[in-house]
Design a protein around this motif. Structure first.
Motif, PDB file in Angstrom:
ATOM      1  N   LYS A 199     -29.153 -19.399 -20.409  1.00  0.00           N
ATOM      2  CA  LYS A 199     -29.440 -20.400 -19.375  1.00  0.00           C
ATOM      3  C   LYS A 199     -28.552 -21.628 -19.543  1.00  0.00           C
ATOM      4  O   LYS A 199     -27.997 -22.154 -18.563  1.00  0.00           O
ATOM      5  N   GLU A 200     -28.430 -22.106 -20.796  1.00  0.00           N
ATOM      6  CA  GLU A 200     -27.592 -23.280 -21.059  1.00  0.00           C
ATOM      7  C   GLU A 200     -26.133 -23.007 -20.688  1.00  0.00           C
ATOM      8  O   GLU A 200     -25.481 -23.828 -20.036  1.00  0.00           O
ATOM      9  N   LEU A 201     -25.627 -21.829 -21.094  1.00  0.00           N
ATOM     10  CA  LEU A 201     -24.230 -21.489 -20.796  1.00  0.00           C
ATOM     11  C   LEU A 201     -23.977 -21.453 -19.292  1.00  0.00           C
ATOM     12  O   LEU A 201     -22.944 -21.940 -18.811  1.00  0.00           O
ATOM     13  N   GLU A 202     -24.914 -20.903 -18.553  1.00  0.00           N
ATOM     14  CA  GLU A 202     -24.767 -20.814 -17.107  1.00  0.00           C
ATOM     15  C   GLU A 202     -24.742 -22.205 -16.474  1.00  0.00           C
ATOM     16  O   GLU A 202     -23.934 -22.478 -15.564  1.00  0.00           O
ATOM     17  N   ILE A 203     -25.596 -23.090 -16.973  1.00  0.00           N
ATOM     18  CA  ILE A 203     -25.625 -24.474 -16.465  1.00  0.00           C
ATOM     19  C   ILE A 203     -24.301 -25.172 -16.750  1.00  0.00           C
ATOM     20  O   ILE A 203     -23.713 -25.833 -15.872  1.00  0.00           O
ATOM     21  N   TYR A 204     -23.802 -25.030 -18.000  1.00  0.00           N
ATOM     22  CA  TYR A 204     -22.548 -25.695 -18.378  1.00  0.00           C
ATOM     23  C   TYR A 204     -21.379 -25.193 -17.523  1.00  0.00           C
ATOM     24  O   TYR A 204     -20.530 -25.974 -17.081  1.00  0.00           O
ATOM     25  N   ARG A 209     -17.568 -25.905 -13.092  1.00  0.00           N
ATOM     26  CA  ARG A 209     -17.028 -25.314 -11.859  1.00  0.00           C
ATOM     27  C   ARG A 209     -17.061 -26.342 -10.721  1.00  0.00           C
ATOM     28  O   ARG A 209     -16.090 -26.489  -9.965  1.00  0.00           O
ATOM     29  N   LYS A 210     -18.165 -27.064 -10.623  1.00  0.00           N
ATOM     30  CA  LYS A 210     -18.293 -28.078  -9.575  1.00  0.00           C
ATOM     31  C   LYS A 210     -17.388 -29.274  -9.812  1.00  0.00           C
ATOM     32  O   LYS A 210     -17.092 -30.032  -8.883  1.00  0.00           O
ATOM     33  N   GLU A 242     -11.391 -21.462 -13.485  1.00  0.00           N
ATOM     34  CA  GLU A 242     -12.347 -20.425 -13.888  1.00  0.00           C
ATOM     35  C   GLU A 242     -12.071 -19.912 -15.304  1.00  0.00           C
ATOM     36  O   GLU A 242     -12.992 -19.617 -16.061  1.00  0.00           O
ATOM     37  N   GLN A 243     -10.768 -19.824 -15.672  1.00  0.00           N
ATOM     38  CA  GLN A 243     -10.411 -19.232 -16.966  1.00  0.00           C
ATOM     39  C   GLN A 243     -10.801 -20.108 -18.165  1.00  0.00           C
ATOM     40  O   GLN A 243     -10.804 -19.638 -19.302  1.00  0.00           O
ATOM     41  N   VAL A 244     -11.102 -21.385 -17.927  1.00  0.00           N
ATOM     42  CA  VAL A 244     -11.468 -22.253 -19.063  1.00  0.00           C
ATOM     43  C   VAL A 244     -12.968 -22.554 -19.106  1.00  0.00           C
ATOM     44  O   VAL A 244     -13.439 -23.268 -19.989  1.00  0.00           O
ATOM     45  N   LEU A 245     -13.719 -22.009 -18.152  1.00  0.00           N
ATOM     46  CA  LEU A 245     -15.156 -22.309 -18.087  1.00  0.00           C
ATOM     47  C   LEU A 245     -15.894 -21.854 -19.344  1.00  0.00           C
ATOM     48  O   LEU A 245     -16.780 -22.551 -19.849  1.00  0.00           O
ATOM     49  N   GLU A 246     -15.549 -20.672 -19.836  1.00  0.00           N
ATOM     50  CA  GLU A 246     -16.220 -20.138 -21.033  1.00  0.00           C
ATOM     51  C   GLU A 246     -15.997 -21.050 -22.242  1.00  0.00           C
ATOM     52  O   GLU A 246     -16.928 -21.347 -22.997  1.00  0.00           O
ATOM     53  N   MET A 263     -18.887 -23.103 -24.243  1.00  0.00           N
ATOM     54  CA  MET A 263     -19.128 -22.898 -25.678  1.00  0.00           C
ATOM     55  C   MET A 263     -19.069 -24.224 -26.434  1.00  0.00           C
ATOM     56  O   MET A 263     -19.815 -24.437 -27.386  1.00  0.00           O
ATOM     57  N   GLY A 264     -18.174 -25.108 -26.003  1.00  0.00           N
ATOM     58  CA  GLY A 264     -18.093 -26.424 -26.637  1.00  0.00           C
ATOM     59  C   GLY A 264     -19.371 -27.216 -26.428  1.00  0.00           C
ATOM     60  O   GLY A 264     -19.886 -27.859 -27.348  1.00  0.00           O
ATOM     61  N   LYS A 265     -19.901 -27.147 -25.215  1.00  0.00           N
ATOM     62  CA  LYS A 265     -21.149 -27.849 -24.921  1.00  0.00           C
ATOM     63  C   LYS A 265     -22.332 -27.190 -25.635  1.00  0.00           C
ATOM     64  O   LYS A 265     -23.287 -27.861 -26.008  1.00  0.00           O
ATOM     65  N   LEU A 266     -22.255 -25.871 -25.819  1.00  0.00           N
ATOM     66  CA  LEU A 266     -23.331 -25.168 -26.517  1.00  0.00           C
ATOM     67  C   LEU A 266     -23.414 -25.624 -27.973  1.00  0.00           C
ATOM     68  O   LEU A 266     -24.514 -25.766 -28.522  1.00  0.00           O
ATOM     69  N   ASN A 267     -22.277 -25.885 -28.587  1.00  0.00           N
ATOM     70  CA  ASN A 267     -22.281 -26.396 -29.965  1.00  0.00           C
ATOM     71  C   ASN A 267     -22.998 -27.745 -30.031  1.00  0.00           C
ATOM     72  O   ASN A 267     -23.736 -28.024 -30.978  1.00  0.00           O
ATOM     73  N   LYS A 268     -22.777 -28.558 -29.018  1.00  0.00           N
ATOM     74  CA  LYS A 268     -23.471 -29.850 -28.944  1.00  0.00           C
ATOM     75  C   LYS A 268     -24.970 -29.639 -28.793  1.00  0.00           C
ATOM     76  O   LYS A 268     -25.781 -30.350 -29.395  1.00  0.00           O
TER      77      LYS A 268
END
Length: 289
Positions: free
Chosen positions: A210-215, A220-221, A226-230, A234-239
């Motif tokens: 869920k968190e990854l999809e939100i980030y 995206r908005k 698109e190629q750097v979204l992942e 992942m950077g935000k997930l570490n936070k």
């Protein structure tokens, strides 16, 4: 028949009910002491039924650590108003429940209500208290923790509306006095910072997805390719892990350290292999919101 003040006093001492209620019960029972007790219990049950639909979101969180720090229980008992939560009768009943939990170790709420201690039945005592106070009162939840070759420490925040028990393993007996204050600090950290787990590996996959999809959607908005979204996600997930996983949180008493550093430093200084295992955090009415 005439009811004496001595009879009323004796019934009050036995049941904890009010003087007027005791006098009325004795009069209705024609002085029969046991019948009067039953009448008071029925009154409590009747009040409980009447208040069943009311909200009981005030109350207390209490803990007990026992078995030389290898076992603990945390529980929540609720009432309708903060005034009652602070009353001597309510606090006394809560402490009675703590003793029942430690002594009988019931499996669930129903088993707890059927438990007896020192000749007192929990359901009867609860009904008597409800009859006396006139509010909905309930024991909403409890949880036990046990550990071998470890240590459990508790923390109750001021006001007894927030409580924590934290479990550590591989704690040598001779290191307990030194490690206990460290674990108490970590319990306070849990109370203040509300982690969802100790380690990032323990976070539920559905939460991570869920968190990854939100980030990704936010990036995206913002017009990110698109190629750097992942990579961004992942950077935000570490936070997210740093904020929500206990071992990675900044230590509230020293922002130059993470909680994990406290354990690492203690292990290095004392040649130990202590590890944080589990915790329980109860905040008043958490599960009712």
């Amino acid at each position: 028949m005439a009811i004496s003040a001595t009879q009323v006093k004796e019934l009050r001492e036995k049941t904890g009910a009010g003087m007027i209620d005791c006098k009325k019960a004795l009069e209705e029972a024609n002085g029969d002491f046991q019948k009067a007790i039953e009448l008071l219990r029925k009154k409590g049950a009747a009040v409980a039924a009447k208040r069943a639909e009311k909200s009981a979101n005030e109350g207390l969180i209490l803990t007990r650590v026992f078995n030389n720090g290898n076992s603990a229980v945390i529980f929540e008992i609720n009432c309708e108003t903060d005034f009652v939560a602070k009353s001597d009768d309510f606090v006394k009943f809560a402490n009675f429940i703590a003793e029942v939990l430690v002594t009988n170790k019931p499996a669930d709420i129903d088993s707890l209500l059927q438990s007896n201690l020192d000749g007192k039945n929990v359901q009867d005592e609860l009904n008597a208290l409800i009859g006396k106070i006139g509010e909905k009162i309930e024991i909403s939840r409890f949880a036990f923790e046990n550990v071998e070759n470890g240590l459990i420490v508790d923390y109750i925040h001021h006001g007894s509306k927030l409580g924590v028990i934290i479990v550590a393993e591989n704690v040598p007996q001779d290191k307990v006095p030194e490690f206990q204050p460290v674990l108490k600090d970590i319990a306070m950290q849990i109370a203040a910072m509300r982690p969802i787990s100790i380690y990032r590996e323990e976070v539920d996959k559905s939460i991570i997805d869920k968190e990854l999809e939100i980030y990704k959607e936010v990036a995206r908005k913002e017009g990110k390719p698109e190629q750097v979204l992942e990579k961004i996600a992942m950077g935000k997930l570490n936070k997210f892990y740093e904020e929500n996983c206990l071992i990675e949180q900044i230590f509230v008493k020293d922002n130059t350290k993470k909680v994990g550093n406290l354990i690492e430093e203690f292990n290095k200084q004392n040649n130990t292999q202590i590890k944080l295992l589990r915790f329980k955090r109860f905040h008043l009415s958490d599960e009712k919101k």
